[in-house]
Write an enzyme that holds these catalytic residues in place. Structure first.
Site, PDB file in Angstrom:
ATOM      1  N   ARG A 188      31.422  -6.114  55.504  1.00 46.17           N
ATOM      2  CA  ARG A 188      32.261  -5.007  55.056  1.00 46.17           C
ATOM      3  C   ARG A 188      33.717  -5.229  55.464  1.00 46.17           C
ATOM      4  O   ARG A 188      34.649  -4.907  54.728  1.00 46.17           O
ATOM      5  CB  ARG A 188      31.704  -3.701  55.658  1.00 46.17           C
ATOM      6  CG  ARG A 188      32.210  -2.446  55.011  1.00 46.17           C
ATOM      7  CD  ARG A 188      31.385  -1.245  55.428  1.00 46.17           C
ATOM      8  NE  ARG A 188      31.511  -0.961  56.854  1.00 46.17           N
ATOM      9  CZ  ARG A 188      30.813  -0.021  57.494  1.00 46.17           C
ATOM     10  NH1 ARG A 188      29.944   0.735  56.827  1.00 46.17           N
ATOM     11  NH2 ARG A 188      30.971   0.175  58.794  1.00 46.17           N
ATOM     12  N   LYS A 245      36.954   0.273  54.748  1.00 41.79           N
ATOM     13  CA  LYS A 245      37.205   0.964  56.012  1.00 41.79           C
ATOM     14  C   LYS A 245      38.637   0.671  56.442  1.00 41.79           C
ATOM     15  O   LYS A 245      38.902  -0.286  57.169  1.00 41.79           O
ATOM     16  CB  LYS A 245      36.190   0.503  57.063  1.00 41.79           C
ATOM     17  CG  LYS A 245      35.724   1.644  57.952  1.00 41.79           C
ATOM     18  CD  LYS A 245      34.489   1.265  58.744  1.00 41.79           C
ATOM     19  CE  LYS A 245      34.175   2.301  59.795  1.00 41.79           C
ATOM     20  NZ  LYS A 245      33.641   3.567  59.274  1.00 41.79           N
ATOM     21  N   GLU A 305      31.256  12.113  50.020  1.00 46.19           N
ATOM     22  CA  GLU A 305      30.874  12.021  51.431  1.00 46.19           C
ATOM     23  C   GLU A 305      31.786  12.909  52.253  1.00 46.19           C
ATOM     24  O   GLU A 305      32.558  13.684  51.704  1.00 46.19           O
ATOM     25  CB  GLU A 305      30.921  10.562  51.904  1.00 46.19           C
ATOM     26  CG  GLU A 305      32.288   9.906  51.830  1.00 46.19           C
ATOM     27  CD  GLU A 305      32.321   8.539  52.496  1.00 46.19           C
ATOM     28  OE1 GLU A 305      31.691   8.361  53.559  1.00 46.19           O
ATOM     29  OE2 GLU A 305      32.986   7.651  51.962  1.00 46.19           O
TER      30      GLU A 305
HETATM   31  C1  LIG Z   1      32.429   4.239  58.949  1.00 45.93           C
HETATM   32  C2  LIG Z   1      32.230   5.257  57.894  1.00 45.93           C
HETATM   33  C3  LIG Z   1      30.948   5.743  57.567  1.00 45.93           C
HETATM   34  C4  LIG Z   1      29.709   5.380  58.342  1.00 45.93           C
HETATM   35  O1  LIG Z   1      29.388   4.037  58.242  1.00 45.93           O
HETATM   36  P1  LIG Z   1      28.375   3.355  59.289  1.00 45.93           P
HETATM   37  O2  LIG Z   1      28.411   1.920  58.905  1.00 45.93           O
HETATM   38  O3  LIG Z   1      27.047   3.963  59.084  1.00 45.93           O
HETATM   39  O4  LIG Z   1      28.916   3.644  60.647  1.00 45.93           O
HETATM   40  C5  LIG Z   1      30.848   6.628  56.503  1.00 45.93           C
HETATM   41  N1  LIG Z   1      31.933   7.041  55.814  1.00 45.93           N
HETATM   42  C6  LIG Z   1      33.176   6.616  56.113  1.00 45.93           C
HETATM   43  C7  LIG Z   1      34.325   7.109  55.311  1.00 45.93           C
HETATM   44  C8  LIG Z   1      33.365   5.709  57.156  1.00 45.93           C
HETATM   45  O5  LIG Z   1      34.596   5.286  57.452  1.00 45.93           O
END
Ligand SMILES: *Cc1c(COP(=O)(O)O)cnc(C)c1O
Length: 340
Positions: free
Chosen positions: A82, A184, A220
């Site tokens: 990622r 991210k 989300e």
């Molecule tokens: C990091 C993050 C998540 C959760 O991801 P994990 O890999 O399960 O920790 C979900 N949504 C957003 C916007 C994020 O930045």
């Protein structure tokens, strides 16, 4: 390994400096070897790309002690992958996946005294990140970058018991179609701060964001993906190109299907369907799953049948199975636990 004298069970989710961090620099088109350092401060030029145009991406994962005393990290290969995708989207150099995992291991190893003992509920949070470090004033990618990994011990997420969250459908958007919602990047968080601060002021724990184009489908929250459970026991999660692909959510969907024998679907979820669901949870590294009790939408209070005092039964099963896998009580799929 002698552990630090820390009141693990009472730690919050905050930054506490540990002894070592990993640092590697990108210059003249190549990454250097990278090294551990005790210096927690960074000195960069006033005009660095990260400071002017927010050229920075990050990851989040955790190291912890299993029931049989191993120090492990959960699926760091997926974080590495990622991180590559995030870097590419912001025109940053890729940090090789295998080297990423090696650097994570090295950093955790160096800070093993801060990896909380089994049974405390605490973990060592790992934060890899990369930023443009050379000066940029015309809008373009920086030429030099720094990749770092810091670690900080964090407390158990559900201190004093699990309490379902109250959330609202936000009037703000999180991610544009074809934008950066799927990576991210710090920029996604900077622009979510106003929405979360006002949500808190109005008594909500989190914001539910809808798709920005049509305001019709569930996306989300600011930092966690949704899982819903239908009344006939199917686990569903929203499908969208502007959702950040949570590793916890992907792991839970696998657990639903392969460990619990449930149907698991990734599909578009209209906001109008939310009131039909039996359970709702938020998933991410920090909590694994936080149950959601209520969603407020256009003056309506949608309370899930699982209620405001405990996790729904399927949410609980998912939570217990995945944490059981993480802690070594239940056999993990190949490659999920990487030992330090
Ligand atoms: C990091 C993050 C998540 C959760 O991801 P994990 O890999 O399960 O920790 C979900 N949504 C957003 C916007 C994020 O930045």
């Amino acid at each position: 390994m002698e552990k630090k004298n820390i009141d693990w069970g009472n730690l919050g989710f905050g930054y506490q400096q540990t002894d070592y961090r990993f640092v590697s620099n990108y210059k003249n088109g190549a990454w250097d070897e990278g090294t551990l350092t005790t210096d927690a401060n960074i000195v960069i030029n006033e005009c660095a790309g990260v400071l002017q145009y927010a050229q920075t991406v990050f990851e989040g994962m955790k190291a912890y002690t299993t029931e049989d005393g191993r120090t492990v990290v959960f699926r760091p290969d997926l974080n590495a992958e990622r991180f590559e995708n995030s870097a590419r989207r912001l025109e940053m150099p890729v940090y090789d996946k295998d080297r990423f995992v090696e650097a994570v291991k090295k950093t955790v190893k160096a800070n093993e005294a801060y990896v909380p003992p089994f049974g405390t509920g605490a973990t060592l949070y790992i934060r890899p990140y990369m930023f443009g470090s050379s000066p940029v004033i015309g809008v373009k990618p920086a030429e030099e970058y720094q990749f770092r990994i810091l670690t900080t011990p964090v407390g158990p997420y559900f201190k004093g018991g699990i309490k379902p969250l109250t959330i609202r459908v936000s009037d703000f958007d999180r991610a544009a179609p074809h934008g950066t919602g799927h990576i991210k990047a710090g920029l996604n968080y900077a622009m979510s701060l106003h929405a979360i601060v006002t949500a808190h002021e109005e008594g909500y724990d989190e914001n539910m964001y809808l798709d920005a184009a049509s305001r019709t489908y569930v996306e989300e929250t600011g930092g966690a993906n949704f899982l819903f459970v239908t009344k006939d026991g199917t686990v569903v999660t929203p499908k969208s190109n502007s959702i950040l692909p949570s590793i916890t959510r992907r792991s839970l969907m696998y657990v639903a299907e392969h460990y619990l024998g449930l149907k698991a679907e990734e599909r578009e979820i209209p906001i109008e369907e939310v009131r039909e669901f039996a359970e709702c949870g938020l998933c991410g590294t920090a909590a694994v799953i936080s149950p959601v009790g209520r969603v407020d939408y256009k003056g309506e209070q949608i309370v899930f049948p699982s209620g405001m005092s405990e996790m729904g039964p399927i949410t609980r099963k998912l939570y217990e199975t995945l944490t059981g896998i993480q802690m070594g009580r239940i056999e993990a799929p190949e490659g999920w636990l990487v030992e330090i």
